[in-house]
Scaffold this motif. Sequence first.
Motif, PDB file in Angstrom:
ATOM      1  N   PRO A 251       8.135  22.169  -1.067  1.00  0.00           N
ATOM      2  CA  PRO A 251       6.806  22.227  -1.694  1.00  0.00           C
ATOM      3  C   PRO A 251       5.847  23.139  -0.934  1.00  0.00           C
ATOM      4  O   PRO A 251       5.062  23.875  -1.556  1.00  0.00           O
ATOM      5  CB  PRO A 251       6.319  20.778  -1.649  1.00  0.00           C
ATOM      6  N   LYS A 254       5.587  26.955  -1.765  1.00  0.00           N
ATOM      7  CA  LYS A 254       5.167  27.394  -3.104  1.00  0.00           C
ATOM      8  C   LYS A 254       3.701  27.801  -3.103  1.00  0.00           C
ATOM      9  O   LYS A 254       2.877  27.161  -2.460  1.00  0.00           O
ATOM     10  CB  LYS A 254       5.388  26.270  -4.115  1.00  0.00           C
ATOM     11  N   VAL A 255       3.424  28.864  -3.841  1.00  0.00           N
ATOM     12  CA  VAL A 255       2.046  29.345  -3.960  1.00  0.00           C
ATOM     13  C   VAL A 255       1.631  29.103  -5.406  1.00  0.00           C
ATOM     14  O   VAL A 255       2.195  29.689  -6.324  1.00  0.00           O
ATOM     15  CB  VAL A 255       1.967  30.850  -3.630  1.00  0.00           C
ATOM     16  N   SER A 256       0.674  28.207  -5.594  1.00  0.00           N
ATOM     17  CA  SER A 256       0.293  27.872  -6.962  1.00  0.00           C
ATOM     18  C   SER A 256      -0.716  28.887  -7.484  1.00  0.00           C
ATOM     19  O   SER A 256      -1.321  29.640  -6.727  1.00  0.00           O
ATOM     20  CB  SER A 256      -0.282  26.461  -7.015  1.00  0.00           C
ATOM     21  N   THR A 260       3.749  30.061 -10.458  1.00  0.00           N
ATOM     22  CA  THR A 260       4.132  29.735  -9.086  1.00  0.00           C
ATOM     23  C   THR A 260       4.899  30.895  -8.455  1.00  0.00           C
ATOM     24  O   THR A 260       5.792  31.464  -9.086  1.00  0.00           O
ATOM     25  CB  THR A 260       5.006  28.466  -9.053  1.00  0.00           C
ATOM     26  N   ARG A 261       4.505  31.246  -7.239  1.00  0.00           N
ATOM     27  CA  ARG A 261       5.227  32.252  -6.460  1.00  0.00           C
ATOM     28  C   ARG A 261       5.707  31.608  -5.162  1.00  0.00           C
ATOM     29  O   ARG A 261       5.377  30.451  -4.899  1.00  0.00           O
ATOM     30  CB  ARG A 261       4.318  33.452  -6.175  1.00  0.00           C
ATOM     31  N   TYR A 262       6.452  32.341  -4.360  1.00  0.00           N
ATOM     32  CA  TYR A 262       7.201  31.703  -3.275  1.00  0.00           C
ATOM     33  C   TYR A 262       7.115  32.492  -1.978  1.00  0.00           C
ATOM     34  O   TYR A 262       7.062  33.722  -1.990  1.00  0.00           O
ATOM     35  CB  TYR A 262       8.670  31.554  -3.687  1.00  0.00           C
ATOM     36  N   ASP A 267      12.462  28.715  -5.266  1.00  0.00           N
ATOM     37  CA  ASP A 267      12.926  27.743  -6.262  1.00  0.00           C
ATOM     38  C   ASP A 267      13.318  28.511  -7.527  1.00  0.00           C
ATOM     39  O   ASP A 267      12.488  28.778  -8.402  1.00  0.00           O
ATOM     40  CB  ASP A 267      11.801  26.736  -6.563  1.00  0.00           C
ATOM     41  N   GLU A 270      12.857  26.633 -10.974  1.00  0.00           N
ATOM     42  CA  GLU A 270      11.465  26.576 -11.431  1.00  0.00           C
ATOM     43  C   GLU A 270      11.012  27.944 -11.934  1.00  0.00           C
ATOM     44  O   GLU A 270      10.352  28.056 -12.973  1.00  0.00           O
ATOM     45  CB  GLU A 270      10.576  26.133 -10.265  1.00  0.00           C
ATOM     46  N   ASP A 271      11.379  28.992 -11.195  1.00  0.00           N
ATOM     47  CA  ASP A 271      10.936  30.338 -11.556  1.00  0.00           C
ATOM     48  C   ASP A 271      11.495  30.761 -12.913  1.00  0.00           C
ATOM     49  O   ASP A 271      10.798  31.402 -13.712  1.00  0.00           O
ATOM     50  CB  ASP A 271      11.330  31.335 -10.465  1.00  0.00           C
ATOM     51  N   ASN A 274       9.564  29.213 -15.706  1.00  0.00           N
ATOM     52  CA  ASN A 274       8.300  29.935 -15.891  1.00  0.00           C
ATOM     53  C   ASN A 274       8.525  31.303 -16.543  1.00  0.00           C
ATOM     54  O   ASN A 274       7.726  31.756 -17.360  1.00  0.00           O
ATOM     55  CB  ASN A 274       7.597  30.123 -14.544  1.00  0.00           C
TER      56      ASN A 274
END
Lengths: 546, 444
Positions: A251, A254-256, A260-262, A267, A270-271, A274
């Motif tokens: 968690p 992750k950059v909200s 979301t970026r990483y 992830d 998740e990516d 999106n």
Amino acid sequence: MKRKEFLQWSAMGLGAFMVPSLPAFARAIDPAEALNEGIDVRLKKELADVALSAAKAKGATYADVRIGRYLNQFVLTRENRVQNVANTESFGVGIRVIANGCWGFAATNKVTKEDIARTAERAVAVAKANSRVPADPVQLAPQKGYGEVAWKTPIETSAFSVPVKDKVDLLLKVNSIAMGAGANFVNSGIFASNEQKYFASTDGSYIDQDIHRIYPQFNVTKIDKASGKFETRASLSSPMGMGYEYLTPTPEAKVSGIVTRYKDRYDMLEDVKNAAADVTQKISAKSVEPGKYDLLLDPSHLWLTIHESVAHPTELDRVLGYEANYAGTSFLTLDKWRSGNFQFGSKLVNIVADKAQPHSLGAVGYDDEGVAPKKWDLIKDGVLVNYQAIRDQAHIIGLKESQGCCYAQSWSDVQFQRMPNVSLQPGKDTLSVDDMIKNIKKGIYIIGNGSFSIDQQRYNFQFGGQTFYEIKEGKITGMLKDVAYQANTREFWNSCSAIADKRDYRLGGAFNDGKGQPSQSNAVSHGSSTARFDGVNVINTARKIG
Amino acid sequence: MSILTKEEAQALLKKVLAFSKSDECEVSLSGTEGGNIRYARNAISTAGDISTLTLSVSATYGKKTGSASINEFDDASLEKVVRRAEELAQLAPENPEHMPLMGPQTFKDAITYVQATADMTPESRADAVAQSVQASKDAKLQAAGYIENTTSFDVVANSKGLFAYNQGTDVIFSITTRNEEGTGSGYAARGFNDVRKLDTLGATKVAASKANGSAGAKAIEPGKYTVILEPVAATYMIENMFRGFDARSADEGRSFMSKPGGGNRLGEQLMDEKVNIYSDPFNKDLPSATWNREGFPLERTDWIRNGKVENLAYSRYWAEKKGAKPLPFGANYIMEGGDQTIEDMIKSTEKGILVSRLWYIRLVDAQTLLLTGLTRDGTFYIENGEIKFPIKNMRFNESPVIMLNNVEALGKVERSISVESYRSYLIPPMKIRDFTFTSLSDAV
């Protein structure tokens, strides 16, 4: 790991896939062979000494030898099937010498004492042949010998030790999520590389290194059947100098935001979820109105702009003209550097070269001519202050030692100057991306890298992206498409008016950056926080054919 | 020695196939010998000699295939690589797109090998470079260049009796000359199967003339212009289009050859009637192998005929799925020209731009094949049928498909090299109306 488990997934469609940028002697192997230790370091030293002695005996005034084992793995899937799994290995010796004041190089895949001695002699013969064409003798910056030392990328899990089945399962799950969310096509893959290289030189260094990199990626395509139009969205992953732990999301990595970026952990599941939503939205997005916009560039996009417009033009060999016949020269000529006041960018712009940056693609313990890496300023408070130089260039810019950015893609290629990690430093004041959006009246927020092109002296560039968001009066109002921006490098960096603070700092990077003739690949990272550039020219790229 | 004769290769592959126990086995062998010299600032910077020989084996049980390769050639190693491929095949999942191997085929002999090129040595390469460096010094310019020669052979054989062999030679040369002030730059590139056609001195003189002629360039406004693209510039632009001559990606709806609403553009008038593009392994100026790795004989294939899409490539799998005839991609690409010279084209141009070279071309939009890139190494303004002055470089955003709809005239076909892929093509100089430049570049 049991051999059977490797074998089970090792042969799917092997041969149909053209592996990119492989060194000349790479050959397909089964994944279990990647776990072999390779030859003992004591034997490497013996072999290296044979090369150095043979070169000196033939008249070399300097010699270095690289005994390299290069491993690659490519796992590729499409929709619900595996396209290919390829493991390759390349093993051999490259010997570089100075004789009669000239460089000579030769390589062999036969790693015996006899062949190595013959190859060293061939390298000296090449140097002597080249010396028939008049040139200034090579001036090599002094370098102390390090003795017997070793370095390894600080990884938690080697990507080569993870069963191919696990990678295939992950990728097919990625594809399944995309297709389940309405995508028409999806490709995904995991590339991993491991450079095991031993360097020795007549300076007295014997350096054993084990370098790891990983690159997971996907591309989702959606077609609008009614219009026949299609859109794509690629993964927002970055290739990293890490092991398989990069694919264990956390968690805190992750950059909200709008998506979301990483950083440091990715992830993929998740990516792709999106991405499928983004690509659907992209099809019905508004086509951009051309004009001047304030651009907010996410690190997943900005890394490529840094790569093309800062990292390449500060390569000293390019400044001097060695790349003139291929990728070009540089507008950052020596007179601009000598002036000490060439304003490359605004005062907010601080760009550093750092060959040792943790998790970066370019991180090594020593470069390919036995120099420990350094960190230095290229652009300081907006002013050009330095270049990237190796041992035979250091004297040209008054350095007493190399900056340690020499690299060869394989044992069979001669090493030359390649860029280290080059990164934009975060803003010094506390500033979030949300704060930045609030201050923009007419802008575009760009995430992910797309099409890219820059001229041969690095002035005029054009970049696309993955997703584009319109900003009006401090708010994101929706997605745009058909966006590309054009600028002049110096004007662009001088228009930099804000940089988010270090909380937003992330690495992007290139797994295969090409340079040289014959062309070689280099892996390199570029870090930044989100940055704002004012009044940049945006064009609309929509066209009609047929 | 990495170059095997047909007989030597046949004997070796026969031995390898004899080790096979799988349902189907395919073996391929390839070798190259050659060398290169890179130079800059009128002096050699690096030089290398390369020799490789690699054997690959693919074994198939049903629809399960495994592959392995090796570069050792004793009997034990040959058997080892076959066993490894078979072991991997037994454990592999089925490939739903697997097609059975093809049986014996008849292939015509290729005309790709020239002994004079194969005979090149480090000394002959150095001599070619020395001429170029001297010409550059004489013109008071700085030269950066590259020469590379290759002799290669490829063989494919399989357990169903297919055997195909090809041997070829190639030499490529490119040269950039720049003046001391950094205000002028010129370029020339040459590629041949026969080194006797290579004139490094002549090519350097062309580059030198461009370098001196391009100094002091003026800026003009970007916009739509009539352009005359020299073959090196045109080649680099349209090679990006050749990859799209593929039925599968078109049928799947994700290429410029896709038809809105489904299907592909086969039979459609997609370009100007003057456009004819084909592949032909027997073209004497650009010969290629006469077979592909699947075992298809390669013959002349028209891709665009009088501007219509005449053929798209169908893999065996996609052909079966679509009820079409398999058709391999070409091993070379040739665009027919006209009989005009570049001078003729300039004379007939009221206002326009002569483009010597394009650079850093990248795809912006796959749907329309929109490309972006820049002019480089000699860009000139034409007015009233004459070159008036050198102009600053410009960025373009243009699709080769749109461009080939706007053809005004074609010149004599020349062999030229793509700056990025290093592939050779036969492409004419072309005069194109309404070519879209979008911004200026200060780069020289």
